[in-house]
Design a protein around this motif. Sequence first.
Motif, PDB file in Angstrom:
ATOM      1  N   PHE A 318       0.837  -1.202   0.000  1.00  0.00           N
ATOM      2  CA  PHE A 318       0.000   0.000   0.000  1.00  0.00           C
ATOM      3  C   PHE A 318       0.873   1.253   0.000  1.00  0.00           C
ATOM      4  O   PHE A 318       0.633   2.203  -0.747  1.00  0.00           O
ATOM      5  N   ALA A 319       1.914   1.268   0.826  1.00  0.00           N
ATOM      6  CA  ALA A 319       2.819   2.417   0.882  1.00  0.00           C
ATOM      7  C   ALA A 319       3.488   2.644  -0.470  1.00  0.00           C
ATOM      8  O   ALA A 319       3.625   3.789  -0.932  1.00  0.00           O
ATOM      9  N   GLU A 320       3.896   1.572  -1.126  1.00  0.00           N
ATOM     10  CA  GLU A 320       4.529   1.688  -2.443  1.00  0.00           C
ATOM     11  C   GLU A 320       3.542   2.211  -3.486  1.00  0.00           C
ATOM     12  O   GLU A 320       3.901   3.019  -4.361  1.00  0.00           O
ATOM     13  N   PHE A 321       2.293   1.767  -3.391  1.00  0.00           N
ATOM     14  CA  PHE A 321       1.260   2.222  -4.323  1.00  0.00           C
ATOM     15  C   PHE A 321       1.010   3.724  -4.157  1.00  0.00           C
ATOM     16  O   PHE A 321       0.917   4.461  -5.145  1.00  0.00           O
ATOM     17  N   VAL A 322       0.913   4.185  -2.905  1.00  0.00           N
ATOM     18  CA  VAL A 322       0.682   5.613  -2.658  1.00  0.00           C
ATOM     19  C   VAL A 322       1.851   6.443  -3.174  1.00  0.00           C
ATOM     20  O   VAL A 322       1.658   7.525  -3.740  1.00  0.00           O
ATOM     21  N   LYS A 323       3.065   5.939  -3.022  1.00  0.00           N
ATOM     22  CA  LYS A 323       4.242   6.649  -3.544  1.00  0.00           C
ATOM     23  C   LYS A 323       4.128   6.803  -5.065  1.00  0.00           C
ATOM     24  O   LYS A 323       4.403   7.889  -5.614  1.00  0.00           O
ATOM     25  N   ALA A 324       3.713   5.759  -5.759  1.00  0.00           N
ATOM     26  CA  ALA A 324       3.563   5.828  -7.216  1.00  0.00           C
ATOM     27  C   ALA A 324       2.475   6.826  -7.607  1.00  0.00           C
ATOM     28  O   ALA A 324       2.623   7.589  -8.573  1.00  0.00           O
ATOM     29  N   GLU A 325       1.361   6.832  -6.864  1.00  0.00           N
ATOM     30  CA  GLU A 325       0.287   7.787  -7.143  1.00  0.00           C
ATOM     31  C   GLU A 325       0.746   9.228  -6.881  1.00  0.00           C
ATOM     32  O   GLU A 325       0.402  10.144  -7.636  1.00  0.00           O
ATOM     33  N   SER A 326       1.533   9.421  -5.831  1.00  0.00           N
ATOM     34  CA  SER A 326       2.073  10.746  -5.522  1.00  0.00           C
ATOM     35  C   SER A 326       2.959  11.252  -6.651  1.00  0.00           C
ATOM     36  O   SER A 326       2.888  12.420  -7.049  1.00  0.00           O
ATOM     37  N   ASP A 327       3.792  10.365  -7.175  1.00  0.00           N
ATOM     38  CA  ASP A 327       4.668  10.732  -8.291  1.00  0.00           C
ATOM     39  C   ASP A 327       3.847  11.122  -9.519  1.00  0.00           C
ATOM     40  O   ASP A 327       4.165  12.107 -10.201  1.00  0.00           O
ATOM     41  N   LYS A 328       2.785  10.363  -9.776  1.00  0.00           N
ATOM     42  CA  LYS A 328       1.942  10.632 -10.953  1.00  0.00           C
ATOM     43  C   LYS A 328       1.258  11.991 -10.851  1.00  0.00           C
ATOM     44  O   LYS A 328       1.333  12.820 -11.770  1.00  0.00           O
ATOM     45  N   TRP A 329       0.574  12.241  -9.733  1.00  0.00           N
ATOM     46  CA  TRP A 329      -0.215  13.467  -9.613  1.00  0.00           C
ATOM     47  C   TRP A 329       0.655  14.697  -9.400  1.00  0.00           C
ATOM     48  O   TRP A 329       0.306  15.792  -9.860  1.00  0.00           O
ATOM     49  N   SER A 330       1.801  14.542  -8.748  1.00  0.00           N
ATOM     50  CA  SER A 330       2.682  15.700  -8.577  1.00  0.00           C
ATOM     51  C   SER A 330       3.229  16.156  -9.930  1.00  0.00           C
ATOM     52  O   SER A 330       3.466  17.352 -10.140  1.00  0.00           O
ATOM     53  N   LYS A 331       3.388  15.223 -10.858  1.00  0.00           N
ATOM     54  CA  LYS A 331       3.817  15.592 -12.212  1.00  0.00           C
ATOM     55  C   LYS A 331       2.733  16.399 -12.919  1.00  0.00           C
ATOM     56  O   LYS A 331       3.015  17.398 -13.599  1.00  0.00           O
ATOM     57  N   VAL A 332       1.463  15.970 -12.767  1.00  0.00           N
ATOM     58  CA  VAL A 332       0.354  16.731 -13.355  1.00  0.00           C
ATOM     59  C   VAL A 332       0.339  18.155 -12.791  1.00  0.00           C
ATOM     60  O   VAL A 332       0.154  19.131 -13.531  1.00  0.00           O
ATOM     61  N   ILE A 333       0.551  18.257 -11.497  1.00  0.00           N
ATOM     62  CA  ILE A 333       0.545  19.566 -10.829  1.00  0.00           C
ATOM     63  C   ILE A 333       1.665  20.459 -11.372  1.00  0.00           C
ATOM     64  O   ILE A 333       1.461  21.639 -11.650  1.00  0.00           O
ATOM     65  N   ARG A 334       2.841  19.871 -11.546  1.00  0.00           N
ATOM     66  CA  ARG A 334       3.958  20.647 -12.090  1.00  0.00           C
ATOM     67  C   ARG A 334       3.696  21.063 -13.532  1.00  0.00           C
ATOM     68  O   ARG A 334       3.918  22.214 -13.914  1.00  0.00           O
ATOM     69  N   ASP A 335       3.207  20.106 -14.331  1.00  0.00           N
ATOM     70  CA  ASP A 335       2.963  20.385 -15.751  1.00  0.00           C
ATOM     71  C   ASP A 335       1.890  21.454 -15.937  1.00  0.00           C
ATOM     72  O   ASP A 335       1.969  22.272 -16.856  1.00  0.00           O
ATOM     73  N   ARG A 336       0.878  21.442 -15.064  1.00  0.00           N
ATOM     74  CA  ARG A 336      -0.215  22.420 -15.158  1.00  0.00           C
ATOM     75  C   ARG A 336       0.109  23.709 -14.421  1.00  0.00           C
ATOM     76  O   ARG A 336      -0.672  24.655 -14.450  1.00  0.00           O
ATOM     77  N   LYS A 337       1.275  23.707 -13.727  1.00  0.00           N
ATOM     78  CA  LYS A 337       1.701  24.885 -12.948  1.00  0.00           C
ATOM     79  C   LYS A 337       0.627  25.312 -11.946  1.00  0.00           C
ATOM     80  O   LYS A 337       0.278  26.466 -11.816  1.00  0.00           O
ATOM     81  N   LEU A 338       0.113  24.301 -11.233  1.00  0.00           N
ATOM     82  CA  LEU A 338      -0.927  24.545 -10.234  1.00  0.00           C
ATOM     83  C   LEU A 338      -0.288  24.793  -8.875  1.00  0.00           C
ATOM     84  O   LEU A 338       0.661  24.102  -8.491  1.00  0.00           O
ATOM     85  N   GLN A 339      -0.821  25.746  -8.164  1.00  0.00           N
ATOM     86  CA  GLN A 339      -0.350  25.985  -6.799  1.00  0.00           C
ATOM     87  C   GLN A 339      -1.422  26.743  -6.027  1.00  0.00           C
ATOM     88  O   GLN A 339      -2.056  27.650  -6.571  1.00  0.00           O
ATOM     89  N   LEU A 340      -1.619  26.322  -4.795  1.00  0.00           N
ATOM     90  CA  LEU A 340      -2.592  27.003  -3.945  1.00  0.00           C
ATOM     91  C   LEU A 340      -2.048  28.364  -3.552  1.00  0.00           C
ATOM     92  O   LEU A 340      -0.858  28.508  -3.274  1.00  0.00           O
ATOM     93  N   THR A 341      -2.935  29.324  -3.499  1.00  0.00           N
ATOM     94  CA  THR A 341      -2.545  30.664  -3.027  1.00  0.00           C
ATOM     95  C   THR A 341      -2.924  30.791  -1.561  1.00  0.00           C
ATOM     96  O   THR A 341      -3.902  30.192  -1.104  1.00  0.00           O
ATOM     97  N   ALA A 342      -2.198  31.584  -0.821  1.00  0.00           N
ATOM     98  CA  ALA A 342      -2.459  31.753   0.599  1.00  0.00           C
ATOM     99  C   ALA A 342      -3.783  32.444   0.826  1.00  0.00           C
ATOM    100  O   ALA A 342      -4.230  33.233   0.017  1.00  0.00           O
TER     101      ALA A 342
END
Length: 342
Positions: A318-342
């Motif tokens: 399960f921990a390994e699966f979550v790590k893979a999902e984190s890698d996948k979605w963090s790439k989408v976030i970087r590619d889309r240049k998404l970031q929460l504003t304060a």
Amino acid sequence: MQGDIYGLREGKLNMKRRSFLEKLSLAGSSITIGQLQSASAQNFPTRPLRLMVGFPPGGGIDFTARTIQPGLEAGLGQPLAVEYKPGAGGVIAAGELSRAAADGYSLLIANTGPFAIAPFLQAKQPYDPIRQFTYIGQIAEAGYIAATKFDHPAKDLREFIDWARSNRSKANYASGGVGSSTHLNGELLNAVANLDITHVPYKGSAPAVQDLIAGQTHLLIDAGTVLLQQIKGGKLRALAVTSAKRDPSLPDTPTVKELGLHGMEASGFQGLVGPAGLPRDIVERLSKELAKVLAMPEVKSKFASAGSEVMPRQAKEFAEFVKAESDKWSKVIRDRKLQLTA
């Protein structure tokens, strides 16, 4: 003189310590911290536990918590109180768990948003989803359903995209909160279809569904546990599913791949986690009891009827699966240049 007194006391203490260790050695005894933890874990649990849900009642994570609650209570022999800690797309609850005592009495239903998406949307991560938690076991996994109000002119997601292009000034999509999986599903659609429809966040999926039914928003891409009942009841229309195969509960609804929307494939997970540093024996006990619950035919049937599939991954997997999902979605976030504003 004062130094002599301290030295004498220290000497007596050292003598006592040596005498104690000699007795242990003669008895063939050797006590370690791990053994002390193990002895403590053998009696676990001795009081009620709490199971945190990072979203309001009525959503998919609440469904998961309520489905496993009776079986876990029976197996552990203690009450398991569901506590709602909504806010920030599940981040508030995850943050609270990361600061909880590592004794096994504070648990959380983890899901895709706060564990694979939300932390990476912030310039400074509120917590490390991999290092600051103990993974106990995965519970379920499912693709998402793209749904709109029953009387929307679009009959599938491809038609919705065409409608959104013709209604750029008003087209929007709802989510269960900023940083949630439903938020990123909408952003993924924007990226794949070259759209820029407005994001309308809610404090959980339940209020998002209600406004979708009322026509206040136009689209929600969420789990079957949230949407299927309303689709079956005729209040919402399913436009597509993001899984690799069609959902058995919606055999006439096409997959995003069938509609030519490559890159829209996605699935969400739910699992049981605790704070970092849980003793191994406690993790094993909780993981064992969770596996028993997930093997129950009635539990499998309940998840299946909600468009989800029981996925009993053990702690390490399960921990390994979550790590893979984190890698996948963090790439989408970087590619889309998404970031929460304060």
